[in-house]
Design an enzyme around this catalytic site. Structure first.
Site, mmCIF file in Angstrom:
data_model
loop_
_atom_site.group_PDB
_atom_site.id
_atom_site.type_symbol
_atom_site.label_atom_id
_atom_site.label_comp_id
_atom_site.label_asym_id
_atom_site.label_seq_id
_atom_site.Cartn_x
_atom_site.Cartn_y
_atom_site.Cartn_z
ATOM 1 N N ARG A 1 7.794 -0.391 -12.399
ATOM 2 C CA ARG A 1 9.106 -0.088 -12.997
ATOM 3 C C ARG A 1 9.675 -1.313 -13.711
ATOM 4 N NH1 ARG A 1 7.396 4.150 -11.400
ATOM 5 N NH2 ARG A 1 8.580 5.913 -10.573
ATOM 6 N N SER B 1 14.823 8.717 -9.511
ATOM 7 C CA SER B 1 14.977 7.748 -8.423
ATOM 8 C C SER B 1 16.084 6.752 -8.777
ATOM 9 C CB SER B 1 13.683 6.967 -8.213
ATOM 10 O OG SER B 1 12.630 7.836 -7.901
ATOM 11 N N GLU C 1 17.408 1.307 -9.961
ATOM 12 C CA GLU C 1 16.426 1.541 -11.021
ATOM 13 C C GLU C 1 17.080 1.806 -12.386
ATOM 14 O OE1 GLU C 1 12.181 3.579 -11.644
ATOM 15 O OE2 GLU C 1 13.783 4.928 -11.229
HETATM 16 N N1 EPU Z 1 10.566 10.427 1.927
HETATM 17 C C1 EPU Z 1 11.339 10.804 2.984
HETATM 18 N N2 EPU Z 1 12.590 11.313 2.703
HETATM 19 C C2 EPU Z 1 13.058 11.459 1.461
HETATM 20 C C3 EPU Z 1 12.246 11.067 0.383
HETATM 21 C C4 EPU Z 1 10.988 10.535 0.634
HETATM 22 O O1 EPU Z 1 10.961 10.691 4.148
HETATM 23 O O2 EPU Z 1 14.185 11.931 1.286
HETATM 24 C C5 EPU Z 1 9.194 9.919 2.207
HETATM 25 C C6 EPU Z 1 8.142 10.950 1.769
HETATM 26 O O3 EPU Z 1 7.868 11.854 2.812
HETATM 27 C C7 EPU Z 1 6.947 10.073 1.489
HETATM 28 C C8 EPU Z 1 7.573 8.786 0.955
HETATM 29 O O4 EPU Z 1 8.943 8.788 1.377
HETATM 30 O O5 EPU Z 1 6.244 9.756 2.661
HETATM 31 C C9 EPU Z 1 7.497 8.682 -0.561
HETATM 32 O O6 EPU Z 1 8.153 9.825 -1.140
HETATM 33 P P1 EPU Z 1 7.651 10.518 -2.500
HETATM 34 O O7 EPU Z 1 6.182 10.729 -2.474
HETATM 35 O O8 EPU Z 1 8.526 11.683 -2.760
HETATM 36 O O9 EPU Z 1 7.859 9.422 -3.610
HETATM 37 P P2 EPU Z 1 8.966 8.303 -3.793
HETATM 38 O O10 EPU Z 1 8.377 6.988 -3.384
HETATM 39 O O11 EPU Z 1 10.239 8.708 -3.166
HETATM 40 C C10 EPU Z 1 8.119 7.704 -6.203
HETATM 41 C C11 EPU Z 1 8.738 7.460 -7.562
HETATM 42 C C12 EPU Z 1 9.067 8.784 -8.243
HETATM 43 C C13 EPU Z 1 7.760 9.562 -8.388
HETATM 44 C C14 EPU Z 1 7.137 9.773 -6.987
HETATM 45 C C15 EPU Z 1 5.779 10.425 -7.079
HETATM 46 C C16 EPU Z 1 9.910 5.336 -7.478
HETATM 47 C C17 EPU Z 1 11.225 4.636 -7.416
HETATM 48 N N3 EPU Z 1 9.945 6.670 -7.422
HETATM 49 O O12 EPU Z 1 9.125 8.331 -5.407
HETATM 50 O O13 EPU Z 1 9.564 8.487 -9.525
HETATM 51 O O14 EPU Z 1 7.985 10.820 -8.998
HETATM 52 O O15 EPU Z 1 6.946 8.485 -6.337
HETATM 53 O O16 EPU Z 1 4.886 9.508 -7.633
HETATM 54 O O17 EPU Z 1 8.873 4.672 -7.565
HETATM 55 C C18 EPU Z 1 11.567 8.115 -10.784
HETATM 56 O O18 EPU Z 1 11.170 6.961 -10.979
HETATM 57 O O19 EPU Z 1 12.655 8.521 -11.259
HETATM 58 C C19 EPU Z 1 10.780 9.018 -9.948
HETATM 59 C C20 EPU Z 1 11.199 10.239 -9.623
#
Ligand code: EPU
Length: 338
Positions: free
Chosen positions: A165, A235, A331
């Protein structure tokens, strides 16, 4: 001057958070010549200048003084290179529409990045990424114009200094260039990347690029709010990368905590999980809330402002810092005129 200038232009529909904002003056150049014309105008007037793309990763104040430049060049085309294809996409091409058009042509490389809101010109700034792929995996070149003297340049991926990012456009070149065109390198040879989360379970053994893109869309629709329905900027925080010692201590205390070791020895944590563990998922205060299905997304119910949003986000970050000793970094960028 052939450019149409609008005074006191309403930008509340031009940012996915739906924040109220008026630009003192607004212009949407539809060609490279018009971009240069708009920059000449801004230089002659000497007032502040703000660049606006799709407004999907931006926090706008209620009043933007000076000139807002919103590039409107919308062409894209392909250049064949054997089994590979170079994709040229101008700044205002809608990212998701491009991704789906490329996937439908059987071109591989951007399918995991389906449904990310915003326009191509903004994609390199935060090096958009999802489901194990980042823009930096497919970028070949970034065309730009310097604000100070209107000269054009083409940056190689190395010169873009991409990180998680992050890029040179958030660093040394912040507020100094307009991105006018991307060049992406895609492949005709199937290369599905299905390692992230539940993606593999959603498609067959040898899916088409379009099937992967559609699976990504389905997953995103289940978790992420549609900005057309509920204001948000995806995010709101980056996933924090912390020292190995802190990650070890936290993982011991919280055995279910998601954590991802990085090449440099540090460990990336899931900000959504940390916020969720603080009991904040679905929390609402005033006009803003933590999304009920993905705690990393802050939502705007309407009627709020940037000041209120930043205060709300500060409370979320404070809760995580107090509970876990981890600092969350925002972000979306604040629109600060150059
Ligand atoms: N999780 C929770 N509770 C929540 C959200 C997430 O427990 O409310 C846990 C999930 O179960 C999982 C972990 O956190 O074990 C990661 O969650 P997720 O796979 O949904 O991805 P993220 O890390 O929350 C990132 C990116 C997203 C992207 C997804 C999929 C960033 C800041 N965000 O989210 O990007 O779509 O991975 O690759 O890196 C964005 O940048 O706007 C965005 C949506």
């Amino acid at each position: 001057m052939s450019l149409a200038l609008c005074a006191h232009h309403d930008l509340s529909r031009d940012n996915t958070l739906g924040l109220p904002c008026r630009a003192e003056r607004f212009v949407a150049p539809a060609s490279l010549d018009e971009v240069r014309e708009a920059l000449d105008l801004a230089r002659r007037e000497g007032g502040p200048l703000t660049l606006l793309g799709g407004g999907s990763n931006l926090i706008l104040p209620t009043w933007l003084p000076g000139l807002v430049v919103h590039p409107a060049m919308q062409s894209w085309w392909l250049e064949e290179r054997g089994r590979e294809v170079l994709v040229h996409a101008e700044a205002a091409v809608v990212w998701h529409e491009l991704v789906m058009a490329l996937a439908a042509r059987g071109l591989w490389g951007t399918e995991n990045l389906a449904l990310i809101p915003g326009q191509c010109g903004a994609a390199p700034i935060q090096n958009i990424g999802a489901y194990g792929v980042e823009l930096s995996d497919v970028i070949e070149a970034v065309h730009l114009v310097h604000l100070d003297d209107g000269r054009e340049a083409v940056l190689s991926p190395a010169a873009c200094a991409f990180g998680y990012r992050d890029s040179v456009f958030k660093g040394a070149l912040e507020g100094r260039v307009v991105i006018t065109r991307l060049v992406l390198r895609l492949s005709r040879s199937p290369r599905p990347r299905l390692g992230y989360g539940e993606l593999a379970a959603r498609v067959g053994a040898s899916p088409s690029a379009l099937e992967v893109a559609e699976a990504v869309c389905a997953i995103r629709c289940e978790k992420l709010p549609d900005p057309a329905v509920l204001g948000n900027a995806g995010s709101f925080f980056k996933n924090p990368v912390v020292a190995a010692d802190l990650a070890r201590t936290l993982a011991k205390a919280h055995p279910t905590m998601p954590h991802f070791p990085q090449p440099d020895g540090r460990v990336k944590l899931a900000a959504g999980w940390l916020i969720d563990q603080c009991g904040l998922k679905g929390w609402r205060q005033g006009h803003f809330g933590v999304h009920e299905r993905q705690a990393l997304v802050l939502v705007h119910f309407g009627g709020g402002s940037a000041v209120e949003l930043l205060d709300f986000a500060g409370q979320v970050a404070d809760a995580v810092r107090e509970r876990f000793g981890v600092t969350l970094e925002r972000e979306p960028r604040l629109a600060v005129p150059a």
